[in-house]
Design a protein around this motif. Structure first.
Motif, PDB file in Angstrom:
ATOM      1  N   ALA A  11       0.830  -1.206   0.000  1.00  0.00           N
ATOM      2  CA  ALA A  11       0.000   0.000   0.000  1.00  0.00           C
ATOM      3  C   ALA A  11       0.866   1.258   0.000  1.00  0.00           C
ATOM      4  N   LEU A  12       1.935   1.247   0.778  1.00  0.00           N
ATOM      5  CA  LEU A  12       2.843   2.398   0.807  1.00  0.00           C
ATOM      6  C   LEU A  12       3.511   2.594  -0.553  1.00  0.00           C
ATOM      7  N   SER A  13       3.862   1.495  -1.196  1.00  0.00           N
ATOM      8  CA  SER A  13       4.453   1.568  -2.531  1.00  0.00           C
ATOM      9  C   SER A  13       3.452   2.128  -3.537  1.00  0.00           C
ATOM     10  N   ASP A  14       2.200   1.646  -3.467  1.00  0.00           N
ATOM     11  CA  ASP A  14       1.144   2.166  -4.346  1.00  0.00           C
ATOM     12  C   ASP A  14       0.988   3.668  -4.156  1.00  0.00           C
ATOM     13  N   LEU A  15       0.923   4.096  -2.891  1.00  0.00           N
ATOM     14  CA  LEU A  15       0.736   5.515  -2.582  1.00  0.00           C
ATOM     15  C   LEU A  15       1.898   6.340  -3.132  1.00  0.00           C
ATOM     16  N   LEU A  16       3.108   5.892  -2.912  1.00  0.00           N
ATOM     17  CA  LEU A  16       4.277   6.618  -3.423  1.00  0.00           C
ATOM     18  C   LEU A  16       4.240   6.709  -4.948  1.00  0.00           C
ATOM     19  N   ASP A  17       3.888   5.608  -5.614  1.00  0.00           N
ATOM     20  CA  ASP A  17       3.804   5.616  -7.084  1.00  0.00           C
ATOM     21  C   ASP A  17       2.780   6.631  -7.575  1.00  0.00           C
ATOM     22  N   GLN A  18       1.606   6.650  -6.937  1.00  0.00           N
ATOM     23  CA  GLN A  18       0.542   7.565  -7.353  1.00  0.00           C
ATOM     24  C   GLN A  18       0.963   9.018  -7.145  1.00  0.00           C
ATOM     25  N   ILE A  19       1.524   9.304  -5.984  1.00  0.00           N
ATOM     26  CA  ILE A  19       1.899  10.673  -5.646  1.00  0.00           C
ATOM     27  C   ILE A  19       3.061  11.152  -6.520  1.00  0.00           C
ATOM     28  N   THR A  20       4.012  10.292  -6.788  1.00  0.00           N
ATOM     29  CA  THR A  20       5.138  10.641  -7.654  1.00  0.00           C
ATOM     30  C   THR A  20       4.653  10.993  -9.055  1.00  0.00           C
ATOM     31  N   PHE A  21       3.702  10.205  -9.562  1.00  0.00           N
ATOM     32  CA  PHE A  21       3.148  10.451 -10.894  1.00  0.00           C
ATOM     33  C   PHE A  21       2.452  11.819 -10.944  1.00  0.00           C
ATOM     34  N   VAL A  33      -3.818  15.014  -2.712  1.00  0.00           N
ATOM     35  CA  VAL A  33      -4.228  13.615  -2.915  1.00  0.00           C
ATOM     36  C   VAL A  33      -3.657  12.743  -1.801  1.00  0.00           C
ATOM     37  N   ALA A  34      -2.385  12.927  -1.488  1.00  0.00           N
ATOM     38  CA  ALA A  34      -1.760  12.140  -0.422  1.00  0.00           C
ATOM     39  C   ALA A  34      -2.478  12.354   0.905  1.00  0.00           C
ATOM     40  N   GLN A  35      -2.805  13.604   1.217  1.00  0.00           N
ATOM     41  CA  GLN A  35      -3.509  13.901   2.470  1.00  0.00           C
ATOM     42  C   GLN A  35      -4.884  13.228   2.502  1.00  0.00           C
ATOM     43  N   ALA A  36      -5.600  13.265   1.394  1.00  0.00           N
ATOM     44  CA  ALA A  36      -6.930  12.658   1.338  1.00  0.00           C
ATOM     45  C   ALA A  36      -6.861  11.144   1.499  1.00  0.00           C
ATOM     46  N   ILE A  37      -5.887  10.532   0.852  1.00  0.00           N
ATOM     47  CA  ILE A  37      -5.748   9.071   0.958  1.00  0.00           C
ATOM     48  C   ILE A  37      -5.355   8.683   2.376  1.00  0.00           C
ATOM     49  N   ARG A  38      -4.406   9.402   2.951  1.00  0.00           N
ATOM     50  CA  ARG A  38      -3.993   9.103   4.336  1.00  0.00           C
ATOM     51  C   ARG A  38      -5.148   9.297   5.317  1.00  0.00           C
ATOM     52  N   ALA A  39      -5.919  10.359   5.151  1.00  0.00           N
ATOM     53  CA  ALA A  39      -7.054  10.619   6.045  1.00  0.00           C
ATOM     54  C   ALA A  39      -8.116   9.530   5.917  1.00  0.00           C
ATOM     55  N   THR A  40      -8.385   9.094   4.700  1.00  0.00           N
ATOM     56  CA  THR A  40      -9.367   8.020   4.492  1.00  0.00           C
ATOM     57  C   THR A  40      -8.893   6.742   5.167  1.00  0.00           C
ATOM     58  N   GLY A  41      -7.607   6.439   5.012  1.00  0.00           N
ATOM     59  CA  GLY A  41      -7.060   5.254   5.668  1.00  0.00           C
ATOM     60  C   GLY A  41      -7.136   5.348   7.181  1.00  0.00           C
ATOM     61  N   ALA A  42      -6.767   6.495   7.737  1.00  0.00           N
ATOM     62  CA  ALA A  42      -6.806   6.672   9.187  1.00  0.00           C
ATOM     63  C   ALA A  42      -8.231   6.550   9.729  1.00  0.00           C
ATOM     64  N   TYR A  68      -9.622   7.038  -6.377  1.00  0.00           N
ATOM     65  CA  TYR A  68      -8.784   6.049  -5.701  1.00  0.00           C
ATOM     66  C   TYR A  68      -9.621   5.216  -4.757  1.00  0.00           C
ATOM     67  N   MET A  69      -9.145   4.009  -4.524  1.00  0.00           N
ATOM     68  CA  MET A  69      -9.802   3.072  -3.646  1.00  0.00           C
ATOM     69  C   MET A  69      -8.743   2.466  -2.735  1.00  0.00           C
ATOM     70  N   ILE A  70      -9.082   2.309  -1.482  1.00  0.00           N
ATOM     71  CA  ILE A  70      -8.206   1.660  -0.512  1.00  0.00           C
ATOM     72  C   ILE A  70      -8.738   0.260  -0.263  1.00  0.00           C
ATOM     73  N   ALA A  71      -7.882  -0.735  -0.485  1.00  0.00           N
ATOM     74  CA  ALA A  71      -8.241  -2.125  -0.175  1.00  0.00           C
ATOM     75  C   ALA A  71      -7.658  -2.451   1.198  1.00  0.00           C
ATOM     76  N   TYR A  72      -8.467  -3.071   2.051  1.00  0.00           N
ATOM     77  CA  TYR A  72      -8.000  -3.369   3.400  1.00  0.00           C
ATOM     78  C   TYR A  72      -8.607  -4.660   3.913  1.00  0.00           C
ATOM     79  N   ALA A  73      -8.028  -5.165   4.979  1.00  0.00           N
ATOM     80  CA  ALA A  73      -8.537  -6.349   5.666  1.00  0.00           C
ATOM     81  C   ALA A  73      -8.684  -6.002   7.146  1.00  0.00           C
ATOM     82  N   ILE A  74      -9.605  -6.682   7.780  1.00  0.00           N
ATOM     83  CA  ILE A  74      -9.810  -6.530   9.222  1.00  0.00           C
ATOM     84  C   ILE A  74      -9.198  -7.749   9.897  1.00  0.00           C
TER      85      ILE A  74
END
Length: 100
Positions: A11-21, A33-42, A68-74
């Motif tokens: 997930a961190l790699s995905d985020l870095l790739d997206q933000i770098t692009f 975008v990074a702030q929004a993704i991090r806030a959604t994850g938190a 963007y979509m965040i995939a997660y597991a509980i």
């Protein structure tokens, strides 16, 4: 109940790739975008509101206002959220797997 939220290396790699692009064209947009993704994850730690994912055993949460979509597991004990991937919604999804 507040859960612990952990970000997998994928997930961190995905985020870095997206933000770098994005940053190549607009660094300010990349930051937003990074702030929004991090806030959604938190926020998943307080209220995991996603829907069942396309990969077995996962859930998906859209990032509001962004493609963007965040995939997660509980975790099995219900006390931990593991963010697995951050995926642009325009990507092709193979059945039962992650976009490449």
């Amino acid at each position: 109940m507040t859960r612990t939220v952990d970000w997998a290396e994928s997930a961190l790699s995905d985020l870095l790739d997206q933000i770098t692009f994005i940053a190549a064209d607009d660094p300010n947009a990349a930051d937003r975008v990074a702030q929004a993704i991090r806030a959604t994850g938190a926020a998943l730690g307080d209220f995991a509101t996603g829907h069942p994912g396309r990969v077995s055993g996962t859930y998906e949460k859209s990032v509001r206002g962004l493609p963007y979509m965040i995939a997660y597991a509980i975790g099995s004990d219900g006390k931990k959220i593991q963010i697995l991937r951050v995926i642009h919604t325009a990507r092709d999804w193979p059945v039962g797997g992650w976009p490449q």
